[in-house]
Motif scaffolding. Structure first.
Motif, short mmCIF file in Angstrom:
data_model
loop_
_atom_site.label_atom_id
_atom_site.label_comp_id
_atom_site.label_asym_id
_atom_site.label_seq_id
_atom_site.Cartn_x
_atom_site.Cartn_y
_atom_site.Cartn_z
N ARG A 1 0.83 -1.20 0.00
CA ARG A 1 0.00 0.00 0.00
C ARG A 1 0.87 1.24 0.00
NH1 ARG A 1 -1.79 -0.21 4.90
NH2 ARG A 1 -1.09 -2.30 5.25
N PRO B 1 -9.21 7.84 8.18
CA PRO B 1 -8.88 8.04 9.59
C PRO B 1 -8.02 9.28 9.82
CG PRO B 1 -8.39 5.78 8.90
CD PRO B 1 -8.70 6.57 7.66
N ARG C 1 -8.11 2.69 3.45
CA ARG C 1 -9.54 2.65 3.76
C ARG C 1 -10.34 3.38 2.69
NH1 ARG C 1 -12.90 -0.03 6.15
NH2 ARG C 1 -13.96 1.52 7.41
N SER D 1 -21.15 -1.01 6.05
CA SER D 1 -21.86 -1.32 7.29
C SER D 1 -22.21 0.00 7.96
CB SER D 1 -20.99 -2.18 8.20
OG SER D 1 -20.14 -1.35 8.97
N PRO D 2 -23.11 -0.01 8.98
CA PRO D 2 -23.46 1.26 9.62
C PRO D 2 -22.25 1.97 10.21
CG PRO D 2 -24.90 -0.50 10.37
CD PRO D 2 -23.83 -1.15 9.56
N LEU D 3 -21.15 1.24 10.38
CA LEU D 3 -19.97 1.86 10.97
C LEU D 3 -19.28 2.82 10.00
CD1 LEU D 3 -18.41 -1.24 12.73
CD2 LEU D 3 -19.96 0.45 13.64
N LYS E 1 -20.61 10.80 7.79
CA LYS E 1 -20.76 11.58 9.00
C LYS E 1 -21.41 12.92 8.68
CE LYS E 1 -16.62 9.58 10.85
NZ LYS E 1 -16.24 8.92 9.60
N SER F 1 -14.30 7.72 14.26
CA SER F 1 -15.41 6.79 14.41
C SER F 1 -14.86 5.37 14.58
CB SER F 1 -16.36 6.89 13.23
OG SER F 1 -15.68 6.55 12.05
N TYR F 2 -15.77 4.44 14.93
CA TYR F 2 -15.34 3.09 15.31
C TYR F 2 -14.28 2.50 14.40
CZ TYR F 2 -18.93 2.44 18.88
OH TYR F 2 -19.69 2.55 20.01
N ASN F 3 -14.50 2.59 13.09
CA ASN F 3 -13.57 1.92 12.19
C ASN F 3 -12.38 2.78 11.80
OD1 ASN F 3 -14.36 -0.69 12.08
ND2 ASN F 3 -15.69 -0.46 10.30
N ASP F 4 -12.34 4.03 12.25
CA ASP F 4 -11.13 4.84 12.06
C ASP F 4 -10.09 4.50 13.12
OD1 ASP F 4 -12.31 6.25 10.03
OD2 ASP F 4 -12.93 7.93 11.30
N MET G 1 -6.84 2.15 12.93
CA MET G 1 -5.66 2.65 12.21
C MET G 1 -4.85 3.57 13.12
SD MET G 1 -6.72 1.11 9.63
CE MET G 1 -8.37 0.44 9.47
N TYR H 1 0.13 -2.69 9.74
CA TYR H 1 -0.59 -3.64 8.90
C TYR H 1 -1.96 -3.14 8.47
CZ TYR H 1 2.85 -6.57 11.36
OH TYR H 1 3.99 -7.08 11.91
N ALA H 2 -2.54 -2.19 9.22
CA ALA H 2 -3.91 -1.73 8.96
C ALA H 2 -4.83 -2.94 8.86
CB ALA H 2 -3.99 -0.87 7.70
N LEU I 1 -10.58 -4.38 11.52
CA LEU I 1 -11.77 -3.55 11.59
C LEU I 1 -12.65 -4.23 12.63
CD1 LEU I 1 -12.77 -2.87 7.89
CD2 LEU I 1 -11.62 -1.34 9.47
N ARG J 1 -8.91 -7.22 7.42
CA ARG J 1 -9.03 -6.72 6.05
C ARG J 1 -8.24 -7.57 5.05
NH1 ARG J 1 -7.08 -0.85 6.17
NH2 ARG J 1 -7.98 -0.74 4.09
N TRP J 2 -7.20 -8.22 5.50
CA TRP J 2 -6.34 -8.92 4.54
C TRP J 2 -6.41 -10.43 4.79
CZ3 TRP J 2 -6.15 -4.58 2.30
CH2 TRP J 2 -5.79 -3.42 2.97
N VAL K 1 -21.90 -6.50 9.99
CA VAL K 1 -22.44 -5.64 11.04
C VAL K 1 -23.61 -4.91 10.39
CG1 VAL K 1 -21.96 -3.74 12.62
CG2 VAL K 1 -20.16 -5.36 12.05
#
Ligand code: SF4
Ligand code: SF4
Lengths: 174, 562
Positions: free
Chosen positions: A35, A56, A84, A132-134, A138, B225-228, B231, B321-322, B325, B330-331, B457
Motif C-alpha cells: 500500500r 482516519p 480505507r 456497514s453502519p460503521l 458523518k 469513528s469506530y472503524n477509524d 488505524m 498492517y492496517a 476492523l 481486512r487482509w 455488522v
C-alpha cells in the motif's frame, strides 16, 4: 565455554556474509499488494464523499463550490496509506499504488485535486453505499472544507449558502 | 470450574463479605465481570480483591459520564488470571463532587492510574500519598481536565504556560542528581529520570514522562469513528501496533457482542505472533547494543528482516498492517503466502537456534546482566509488572493462555518462565519465546480453514455497553477498556500499554545498583515511550546549565546547527 560461544558467534556472522542491499542505487521492488500513495481517478469518481468520511487521518477534503461543482482534494500530508478510502469507494476510483518514495520539500507535490460535475440528485449523500453502519457518512449534504488551509471543517449543511464556512469549525450540523 | 461458575463464585464471595456495598453485578458469562460498588467501600473491596482473592491489578479508569448519567465513573480493573476472569469494579461518583478514596496504599500498582485520572478527568483520589501531576505538564492551569466532555479536543487553555519548567522533588541527603534522558544514547524514546546517586550507587529516582501526550483517547472519543480508530490505535506503539489495534477492536466486539469469523481470528493470531517475533528479535539486538555487543545487534536485525518483508507481503506494509476492523480483518492470507511464510519461519528457527546457542554460553553478556535490575515476585505483584518481566521472575502470567482471545484457545504453546528475575532471565525468556511464536504460527496455518474474514455488522452498535480486552503484547499485557457511545464512536476508551505498569517498577529495580547498570535495567523492560519537546544540557566546562526549549531547538534546526 565462553571461548566456544565466541567462536559460534563468529560463525553466525561469517555464514551470513554480506547482506546490505544496494538500495537506492538499485531499485527495490515491493510486494504486489503493497500500500503506497493512493491515486484518485477523476473519470470514475462520482463525488459521493465516502472516502472523505472514512479517512482516519482526515486527509480528504470536500468543498462544494456551487450546486454543480464539488471539489475533492486529497491532501496527503498525514496520509498513512491505510487504504480505507480505496476500500469504501463504491466506484473503485482509488487505487493504492506501490509508490512509497514520496519525500518532498514541496508539500503540494503529493496532493491531488479533482473538480467534479455533480448532478442535482447526488447532494443527499445517498449515492454512497456504506459497507456497514460503521462507515456511514458523518456529514451529509453540502460540505465546505477549508481548501485554503487544507483543513477539514466539522460540519455540513442542508442548503448551499453564499457565505463560505471558511475558518468556522463549529458551524451547525444539519 | 467453568469460567461462568468462577465468575459466580467470585461474586458470591464478594457479596458474602461486603453485603450491600455490592450494588449491582453484570456477568455476561464470557470471562468478564462488572461489579458496581459503593464508592465509600471501594478501598476495602479493592484491598480484599487484590490481597485476599489474589487478583492482579490491571488499571484504573476515570470517565466523565455526566452528559449521560450526570455522574463520574471510576473503574478499577483486576484480573483473576487462574480463572480467566477480567473484573471491573465500578464506582459512580456525583457529578458535582468527583472524589473517592485512593487505593494506592493497598494496591501500590494503582499509583499512576489514579494520578492520571486526577489530571485528565479531575477525579480526586483522596489520601493518595504522592498526588503529584503525572500526565499534565506543570504549566497546565488547575481545574482544566482534558478528558472531560465539556472540554473540546482542540482546546488549549489561554493560561497554559508551555515553557514552565517541571518542579522536581528534592534529592535525598547525601545524594547527587544525575539527569537521565529525555534524550540519552541508549534510550530510543524520551523519558526523564532524575537519578539520586550516592557514589556509584543509585539510591532512588524521580520519573517524568508523558512529555508529548498525544491525546489519542480524546480524539477517539470526539472526532474519529469506530472503524477509524484501529488505524490510529496501531500508531500508539512503533513496534507492537497490531496489538493495540486488535485490543481495541476486541474491546468493541466484547462490548457490542460482535462475533468474529474463525478465519479472521486465526489471521489476527498470526499477525500478532509475527509482531512478537520481530519485536523480540529487535529487543535482543538492542539489549546487546546497550551492553556494547554490536555484533549480535547486527545479526539480530539481519535475522529479523525477512519477517518484516513477509509482513509486507501479507498485509501490504512492514509494520503498520492496517489489519483490523470491528468484526474481522481486512487482509486474507493466500495459500502461496502461507507457504512462503512457512519457509521464512524455517529459516528463522534455524538461524535463531544458532544465535541462542552461542549467546547462552557467553560469559561476558551474563556477567553484564546477571543480578542486574532484579524484580522479585513481590514487586511483580505490588507494581503489577507484566509480560517477560513478570515471567522472568517466575510469575507465569500470559494473557494468551489466561484470557484466551483470537485463536489462542485453539493452539498449544508453553508459557516460558525463569527464576532469576534479573536482566539475564528476561533475555532468556524472550529468546525462548521466539520458538513458541514460530510454533503458534505454524499451528494456525495448519488449522485455519477457508471462510469469511469479516463479520456482517447490520445494525448500529448498542450504546453504553462496556468492553474489556487484554492482549499479550511482546512487552506484556496491553489492556483496553471501552464504553460504546453515540455518533458511531466510543464514549470512553482507555488504553493501558504494558510499559505503563512496567515503568513503575523501574525505581525499585535500579535501587542500590550501579549507575552503569541503569541503561540495561531500563532497557530490559523494553520500554515504549512517546515523543518529547525539550531537553536539558549541562556545559561541563563552565558548569552552566541551559535548558533548551522547543522554540530554541526549532530555531537551531532552521539555522542549520549552532
Ligand atoms: S490511504 Fe488512508 S489515510 Fe490515506 S487518504 Fe486513504 S483513507 Fe486517508
Ligand atoms: S469514495 Fe470514490 S466515488 Fe466517492 S468521492 Fe471518494 S473517490 Fe469519489
Amino acid at each position: 565455554m565462553s571461548l566456544l560461544s565466541k567462536v559460534k558467534e563468529a560463525l553466525v556472522c561469517l555464514r551470513a556474509g554480506r547482506v546490505t542491499l544496494p538500495y537506492p542505487a538499485a531499485p527495490r521492488p515491493v510486494a504486489g499488494n503493497f500500500r503506497g500513495r493512493p491515486i484518485f481517478d477523476a473519470a470514475k469518481c462520482i463525488g459521493c464523499g465516502g472516502c472523505a468520511a472514512n479517512c482516519p487521518a482526515r486527509e480528504i477534503l470536500i468543498h462544494d463550490v456551487c450546486q454543480e461543482i464539488r471539489v475533492l482534494r486529497y491532501v496527503g500530508r498525514r496520509c498513512t496509506y491505510c487504504g480505507r478510502c480505496a476500500d469504501v469507494c463504491p466506484e473503485k476510483a482509488i487505487t493504492m499504488s506501490t509508490d512509497f518514495e514520496t519525500a518532498t520539500d514541496a508539500i503540494g507535490d503529493i496532493g491531488q485535486t479533482i473538480e467534479l460535475f455533480m448532478s442535482t440528485c447526488q447532494r443527499c449523500g445517498r449515492c454512497f453505499k456504506e459497507p456497514s453502519p460503521l462507515e456511514r457518512l458523518k456529514q451529509k449534504g453540502y460540505r465546505f472544507d477549508d481548501l485554503a488551509h487544507d483543513r477539514w471543517v466539522f460540519g455540513s449543511r442542508a442548503y448551499l449558502d453564499t457565505e463560505r464556512a471558511v475558518d468556522d469549525i463549529r458551524i451547525e450540523m444539519d | 470450574m467453568s469460567i461462568a461458575m468462577a465468575e459466580r463464585a467470585k461474586l458470591e464471595a464478594l457479596r458474602a463479605r461486603f453485603g450491600a456495598a455490592i450494588r449491582r453485578a453484570d456477568l455476561p458469562g464470557n470471562g468478564r465481570m462488572f461489579v458496581t460498588v459503593d464508592p465509600a467501600a471501594i478501598r476495602e473491596i479493592c484491598r480484599h480483591v487484590f490481597r485476599e482473592m489474589g487478583a492482579r491489578y490491571v488499571i484504573s479508569i476515570g470517565a466523565d459520564d455526566r452528559p449521560f448519567s450526570g455522574e463520574f465513573l471510576v473503574a478499577h480493573n483486576f484480573a483473576f488470571d487462574g480463572d480467566g476472569v477480567l473484573c471491573g469494579l465500578l464506582a459512580h461518583l456525583p457529578g458535582d463532587r468527583p472524589a473517592l478514596d485512593s487505593i494506592s496504599d493497598v494496591v501500590p500498582a494503582a499509583n499512576w492510574a489514579e494520578r492520571e485520572f486526577r489530571d485528565l478527568v479531575g477525579i480526586e483520589p483522596m489520601g493518595h500519598r504522592y498526588p503529584k501531576r503525572l500526565v499534565l505538564p506543570d504549566g497546565w492551569p488547575e481545574g482544566v481536565h482534558p478528558l472531560r466532555k465539556d472540554v473540546s479536543w482542540d482546546d488549549v487553555p489561554k493560561d497554559f504556560d508551555e515553557d514552565l519548567e517541571f518542579k522536581f522533588d528534592e534529592a535525598p541527603d547525601g545524594c547527587v542528581v544525575v539527569p537521565f534522558g529525555p534524550f540519552h544514547p541508549t534510550l530510543d524514546e524520551p523519558a526523564h529520570f532524575r537519578l539520586y546517586v550516592e557514589g556509584e550507587m543509585v539510591r532512588g529516582c524521580e520519573y517524568r514522562g508523558f512529555m508529548a501526550h498525544r491525546g489519542i483517547e480524546k480524539l477517539a472519543e470526539s472526532v474519529l469513528s469506530y472503524n477509524d480508530i484501529p488505524m490510529m490505535a496501531e500508531r500508539i506503539c512503533g513496534i507492537c501496533g497490531c496489538v493495540h489495534s486488535v485490543a481495541y477492536v476486541q474491546a468493541v466486539e466484547d462490548a457490542a457482542g460482535v462475533r468474529v469469523p474463525e478465519r479472521a481470528e486465526y489471521i489476527r493470531t498470526i499477525m500478532l505472533e509475527m509482531e512478537r517475533l520481530h519485536s523480540h528479535l529487535l529487543w535482543v539486538g538492542l539489549a546487546c547494543h546497550i551492553v556494547g555487543f554490536d555484533t549480535l545487534f547486527m545479526q539480530s536485525f539481519r535475522i529479523r528482516e525477512p519477517i518484516m518483508w513477509m509482513a509486507e507481503r501479507m498485509t501490504g506494509n512492514r509494520k503498520t498492517y492496517a489489519l483490523c476492523l470491528v468484526g474481522g480483518v481486512r487482509w486474507d492470507i493466500a495459500p502461496e503466502t502461507g507457504a512462503a511464510l512457512r519457509g521464512v519461519l524455517d529459516t528463522l528457527e534455524k538461524e535463531w537456534r544458532g544465535v541462542v546457542d552461542a549467546v547462552t554460553g557467553d560469559r561476558n553478556i551474563q556477567a553484564r546482566t546477571r543480578g542486574v535490575g532484579v524484580a522479585g515476585p513481590d514487586l511483580v505483584k505490588d507494581v503489577g509488572l507484566v509480560g517477560p518481566v513478570a515471567r522472568a521472575s517466575g510469575v507465569a502470567i500470559d494473557c494468551r493462555r489466561d484470557h484466551p482471545y483470537a485463536a489462542y484457545g485453539r493452539v498449544a504453546f508453553e508459557v516460558i518462565t525463569e527464576r532469576g528475575g534479573d536482566v539475564w532471565s528476561r533475555i532468556v525468556v524472550r529468546m525462548k519465546e521466539v520458538f513458541e511464536s514460530i510454533g503458534i504460527i505454524r499451528q494456525c496455518l495448519d488449522k485455519m480453514s477457508p471462510g469469511p474474514i469479516q463479520a456482517r455488522v447490520d445494525d448500529e452498535l448498542p450504546v453504553g455497553r462496556m468492553g474489556l480486552s487484554s492482549v499479550e503484547a511482546p512487552r506484556g499485557e496491553a489492556h483496553h477498556f471501552l464504553v460504546t457511545g453515540e455518533g458511531n464512536r466510543p464514549r470512553r476508551w482507555r488504553v493501558r500499554a504494558p510499559t505503563y505498569q512496567n515503568l513503575q517498577g523501574v525505581p525499585a529495580m535500579i535501587r542500590d545498583q550501579q549507575l552503569a547498570d541503569m541503561t540495561i535495567a531500563l532497557g530490559s523492560i523494553d520500554p515504549c515511550f512517546s515523543c518529547t519537546d525539550r531537553m536539558e544540557t549541562v556545559d561541563v566546562r563552565s558548569g552552566l546549565r541551559r535548558t533548551w526549549t522547543q522554540e530554541d531547538l526549532v530555531r537551531l534546526l532552521k539555522k542549520g546547527g549552532a
